[in-house]
Design an enzyme around this catalytic site. Structure first.
Site, mmCIF file in Angstrom:
data_model
loop_
_atom_site.group_PDB
_atom_site.id
_atom_site.type_symbol
_atom_site.label_atom_id
_atom_site.label_comp_id
_atom_site.label_asym_id
_atom_site.label_seq_id
_atom_site.Cartn_x
_atom_site.Cartn_y
_atom_site.Cartn_z
ATOM 1 C CE LYS A 262 -3.953 -1.691 2.704
ATOM 2 N NZ LYS A 262 -4.969 -1.560 1.636
ATOM 3 N NE ARG B 295 -10.790 -9.821 -1.998
ATOM 4 C CZ ARG B 295 -11.062 -8.927 -2.938
ATOM 5 N NH1 ARG B 295 -11.342 -9.326 -4.174
ATOM 6 N NH2 ARG B 295 -11.050 -7.642 -2.677
#
Ligand code: BES
Ligand code: ZN
Ligand code: ZN
Length: 488
Positions: free
Chosen positions: A264, A338
């Site tokens: 990120k 996920r």
């Protein structure tokens, strides 16, 4: 601040306290305030008239009245007031009172005449208890103010419930606000054990070896890059009698998300200690459930890990084997949530849950879609979805239904493995694609709440300071143990 909210049956002018709070709206005193006004020989209304106070929400006016003081509190316009107005008034009020230096006060239970005594008592107490929240643990010399607040003519049971729910929300906020070097996956496991001990819940916490042995390859793949090993946390609440239903709660528990090799940018990493807010909401809920003792069985599951970079971290193009047996090609290591959730959902399903409600700070795309006040709700079952949405509405939390569009499913089919964890270079519909991915791991009714927006607030908000919001706890508690206040 340290606050105690006490319920009293008596009228506001019958409870001795150094400060009495009375409301006004649309330039007019409330019914309770009018009684106080009569007692004071019309002093309050005279001041209001002369100063042309309109009663903007949160506007205050402090007046001496004999030996004591009266604080007039503006509730805003008459049109458009809701229970949320009362909740926010509670939060605002505690700051006004302590700012003025009072340690004890009595307030009328705002708008009880409009919303009923129970509902108004609940909202006011909840607002006060949430508004008083602070996180000062890491301040060397914190100033902690004290306040005892009496709610005149209020409902005792409503205030009791508000205390249980607000305590659970504030507990979740604490977990989110803990720095990630303190709240590692192992520490989250310890907190869960402590919670179970205090609340009388069953608990089991697996270490990295047990996680691997169980076959949770997707979860383990994400966790393998960190020196802080993962934990799989299970908590169970069992009612005394045969349960009316068995519900599983699954919470995303990334104690920190750097993005991994799909790193990120540093700006986006600033709030990533909040990536376990789903887990925090689930644990907070269990705390309240243990006290409210509903007739359903509730099982909580958290796959706790840290998404880091190292020589052992997972790569882009790795193929992981999930607990379900489905293989997943990792095309972005920042879509880690996920993967961990896939295994937790499979496990919850296999353990016998009848329905699964999952909460996660899953996608930035959901924040783009709904902003940072509203959670996205994805459900594979219309009834369960409606149930969650209605519970959220009653609890005063904002969730909005989003589609699990089947036509997009092909986007998560991989050339190499069964599935891929992202849909390629396009960012279109990112929140939906993430939801579709989760839905691959159970046939049971599933509700996925993407709380990436409302879980964390970078600024103070109407019900608390900047930081963890505790979003989701109120909805889940209302869903699993509906408030009797609504039956009025
Ligand atoms: N934890 C983030 C999502 C997030 C974003 C939470 C903003 C809270 C606030 C998640 O793991 C993530 O990084 N998702 C990626 C998915 C993408 C790679 C498909 C995202 O949203 O960019
Ligand atoms: Zn991520
Ligand atoms: Zn994440």
């Amino acid at each position: 601040m340290e606050i105690t909210v006490k319920s009293a049956r008596r009228y506001v002018d019958e409870i001795p306290a150094p400060l009495t709070v009375a409301g006004y709206w649309g330039g007019e005193l409330t019914e309770e305030a009018k009684k106080l006004d009569t007692k004071s020989g019309g002093q309050l209304s005279r001041v209001l008239d002369e100063l042309k106070y309109k009663g903007e929400f949160g506007e205050t006016l402090l007046l001496p009245l004999g030996e004591q003081f009266v604080l007039l509190f503006g509730l805003g316009r008459k049109r458009g007031v809701s229970l949320e107005t009362v909740r926010r008034a509670g939060a605002k009020l505690v700051h006004e009172i302590t700012r003025l230096g009072f340690k004890e006060a009595v307030t009328e239970t705002f708008l009880a005449e409009k919303f009923g005594k129970k509902q108004a008592s609940y909202a006011l107490a909840e607002g006060a208890l949430l508004g008083a929240y602070e996180f000062k643990k890491y301040k060397s010399d914190p100033e902690i103010k004290k306040l005892r607040l009496w709610l005149a003519r209020s409902s005792g049971p409503a205030v009791d419930r508000a205390e249980i729910v607000a305590e659970a929300v504030n507990y979740a906020r604490d977990l989110v606000n803990e720095p990630p070097n303190v709240l590692t996956p192992a520490e989250l496991g310890e907190r869960a054990k402590e919670l179970a001990r205090e609340a009388g819940l069953e608990v089991e916490v697996w270490d990295e070896r047990q996680i691997q042995q169980a076959g949770m390859g997707a979860f383990y793949g994400v966790a393998q890059g960190s020196v802080n090993p993962p934990r799989f946390i299970q908590l169970t609440y069992r009612p005394q009698a045969k349960p009316s239903r068995v519900v599983a709660l699954v919470g995303k528990g990334m104690t920190f998300d750097t993005g991994g090799y799909s790193l990120k940018p540093s700006e986006s990493m600033l709030t990533m200690k909040c990536d376990m807010a789903g887990a925090a909401a689930v644990l907070g809920t269990m705390r309240a459930i243990a006290r409210l003792q509903p007739d359903c069985e509730v099982r909580a599951y958290v796959a706790a890990a840290e998404n880091m970079i190292s020589g052992t971290a997972y790569r882009v193009s790795d193929v992981l084997k999930s607990l379900s047996g489905k293989t997943v090609e990792v095309l972005n290591t920042d879509a880690e949530g996920r993967l961990t959730l896939a295994d937790a959902i499979t496990y919850a399903d296999r353990e016998g849950a009848e329905s699964i409600i999952e909460l996660s700070t899953l996608t930035g795309a959901c924040v783009i879609a709904l902003g940072d006040k509203v959670a996205g709700m994805f459900s594979t079952d219309t009834r369960l979805g409606r149930e969650v949405q209605e519970a959220a509405e009653r609890a005063g939390e904002k969730v909005w239904p989003m589609p699990l569009e089947e036509e997009y499913r092909e986007m998560i089919v991989s050339n190499t493995a069964d599935l891929k964890n992202v849909h390629g270079r396009s960012r279109h519909g990112g929140a939906i694609v993430a939801g579709l991915f989760l839905a691959e791991f159970t046939e049971k009714p599933l509700v996925h709440l993407d709380i990436a927006g409302p879980a964390y607030s970078e600024r103070p908000h109407p019900l608390g300071p900047a930081g963890g919001v505790g979003f989701g706890v109120r909805t889940l508690v209302e869903l699993l143990s509906p408030s009797p206040l609504n039956e009025e």
